[in-house]
Design a protein around this motif. Structure first.
Motif, PDB file in Angstrom:
ATOM      1  N   GLY A   1       0.804  -1.212   0.000  1.00 35.58           N
ATOM      2  CA  GLY A   1       0.000   0.000   0.000  1.00 35.58           C
ATOM      3  C   GLY A   1       0.840   1.266   0.000  1.00 35.58           C
ATOM      4  O   GLY A   1       0.381   2.327  -0.442  1.00 35.58           O
ATOM      5  N   MET A   2       2.073   1.164   0.483  1.00 37.91           N
ATOM      6  CA  MET A   2       2.974   2.314   0.462  1.00 37.91           C
ATOM      7  C   MET A   2       3.695   2.447  -0.869  1.00 37.91           C
ATOM      8  O   MET A   2       4.406   3.437  -1.089  1.00 37.91           O
ATOM      9  N   GLY A   3       3.560   1.430  -1.743  1.00 34.55           N
ATOM     10  CA  GLY A   3       4.173   1.541  -3.064  1.00 34.55           C
ATOM     11  C   GLY A   3       5.185   0.474  -3.412  1.00 34.55           C
ATOM     12  O   GLY A   3       5.742   0.494  -4.516  1.00 34.55           O
ATOM     13  N   ALA A   4       5.451  -0.470  -2.519  1.00 33.08           N
ATOM     14  CA  ALA A   4       6.416  -1.524  -2.828  1.00 33.08           C
ATOM     15  C   ALA A   4       5.890  -2.406  -3.952  1.00 33.08           C
ATOM     16  O   ALA A   4       4.732  -2.812  -3.952  1.00 33.08           O
ATOM     17  N   ALA A   5       6.766  -2.713  -4.926  1.00 34.76           N
ATOM     18  CA  ALA A   5       6.378  -3.556  -6.050  1.00 34.76           C
ATOM     19  C   ALA A   5       6.427  -5.028  -5.698  1.00 34.76           C
ATOM     20  O   ALA A   5       5.735  -5.853  -6.308  1.00 34.76           O
ATOM     21  N   ASP A   6       7.237  -5.388  -4.721  1.00 37.40           N
ATOM     22  CA  ASP A   6       7.406  -6.781  -4.333  1.00 37.40           C
ATOM     23  C   ASP A   6       7.750  -6.825  -2.852  1.00 37.40           C
ATOM     24  O   ASP A   6       8.295  -5.849  -2.300  1.00 37.40           O
ATOM     25  N   VAL A   7       7.431  -7.943  -2.202  1.00 34.50           N
ATOM     26  CA  VAL A   7       7.691  -8.091  -0.771  1.00 34.50           C
ATOM     27  C   VAL A   7       8.368  -9.437  -0.521  1.00 34.50           C
ATOM     28  O   VAL A   7       7.919 -10.457  -1.047  1.00 34.50           O
ATOM     29  N   VAL A   8       9.434  -9.424   0.266  1.00 36.63           N
ATOM     30  CA  VAL A   8      10.143 -10.641   0.656  1.00 36.63           C
ATOM     31  C   VAL A   8       9.904 -10.878   2.136  1.00 36.63           C
ATOM     32  O   VAL A   8      10.186  -9.993   2.956  1.00 36.63           O
TER      33      VAL A   8
END
Length: 326
Positions: free
Chosen positions: A196-203
């Protein structure tokens, strides 16, 4: 006045809300009736004695560096402010301020009244910016903007942000995502928050080997790493995720020396427009509301316990004056 008081180095369980004399402003200072104050991990490092050689404390000590409130008194020679002005900003314990050479001193923000130094670390709060959000912005915002300036990130770059759900991450991720591709670390429960803050991917750093997973997804490495969480040699290990010539910016205390690593201290990279810029970003929606939990002053001990003992997102804020915070 009521204040959160620390009588000796130790854990938050030893803190207590007590009566203390109301501080009076000295030359170039303001007395502020505190509306809200936010918590920072550095508060716990100071009160635990972890960094006592750099920041020795005088007891009794009132923690808290980030504050929003109303000016109630002016010291001799203080210019640019009047009683009744709404302000927000940053102040450090005198030993910290003198040790790093910054003109920002406070008597402690976790109190009904605090003394702050007039200058670039203090600004007038725009009327539409809530006191709780204003109190959450200074330390994390100063550091976040310094990271963005020093990192010189480009539109075609991919940047790994370690510790994205925290307070500094709430500034770095949304602003960085406007110019570069952001990979954020976080737990499964953090996934939607950081996206929601703008990250394209999450690890998920709890379920995978972080560096190996990043390299699996990006075999050539990422262009840059922003470290907001790792400490010591773990910071150096994170450079493995970099492509040749990549760089790592780290905000954690005691970051080891390494050719690819730049240590960032927001309190020493301040510009005259830093606080107004943060306020503008908060008002136009570029920065999301960073406040994820709020406590009354009577619950300040619990707030520090939560900061010390649990995984937190965004910023924890103590509302000292509930009426003024409305």
């Amino acid at each position: 006045m009521k204040a959160l008081v620390v009588r000796a180095y130790g854990a938050p369980d030893s803190f207590a809300v007590e009566d203390l004399p109301t501080p009076e402003p000295g030359p170039g200072q303001l007395q502020v009736r505190v509306t809200a104050a936010s918590l920072n991990p550095a508060d716990l490092l100071m009160t635990a004695g972890t960094i006592r050689e750099m920041v020795p404390l005088d007891f009794p000590f009132v923690p808290g560096t980030d504050v929003a409130g109303t000016v109630t008194g002016l010291g001799p020679g203080t210019e640019g402010y009047e009683v009744g002005d709404e302000v927000f900003g940053f102040g450090a314990p005198p030993s910290f301020a003198s040790g790093v050479g910054i003109p920002a001193v406070t008597s402690g923000a976790l109190a009904e009244y605090a003394v702050l130094q007039a200058g670039p670390y203090l600004a007038k709060r725009p009327p539409k910016l809530s006191p709780t959000v204003a109190a959450a912005l200074p330390s994390t915002g100063m550091t976040g903007l310094a990271v963005l300036e020093l990192g010189r990130f480009q539109p075609d770059e991919t940047v790994l942000v370690i510790g994205a759900p925290g307070g500094i991450g709430s500034v770095v991720v949304p602003l960085l995502a406007r110019r570069s591709t952001v990979i954020a670390t976080g737990t499964t429960g953090d996934r939607e928050y950081v996206r929601g803050m703008g990250a394209a991917d999450v690890v998920d750093h709890q379920r995978t080997d972080l560096i190996e997973e990043v390299l699996r997804r990006h075999p050539q490495g990422v262009d840059a790493v922003v470290n907001l969480a790792l400490k010591g040699e773990d910071v150096i290990a994170a450079t493995r995720a970099l492509r040749p010539g990549g760089r790592l910016l780290s905000t954690t205390p005691g970051t080891p020396s390494h050719p690819a690593v730049t240590t960032v201290m927001g309190t020493t990279n301040l510009k005259a427009d830093t606080l107004p810029t943060l306020a503008e970003h908060a008002l136009d929606g570029t920065l999301p509301d960073p406040v994820t939990r709020a406590y009354p002053l009577s619950g300040a001990v619990r707030a520090y316990r939560d900061l010390a003992g649990s995984h937190t997102r965004g910023k924890l804020v103590v509302v000292v004056d509930a009426e003024a915070a409305r």
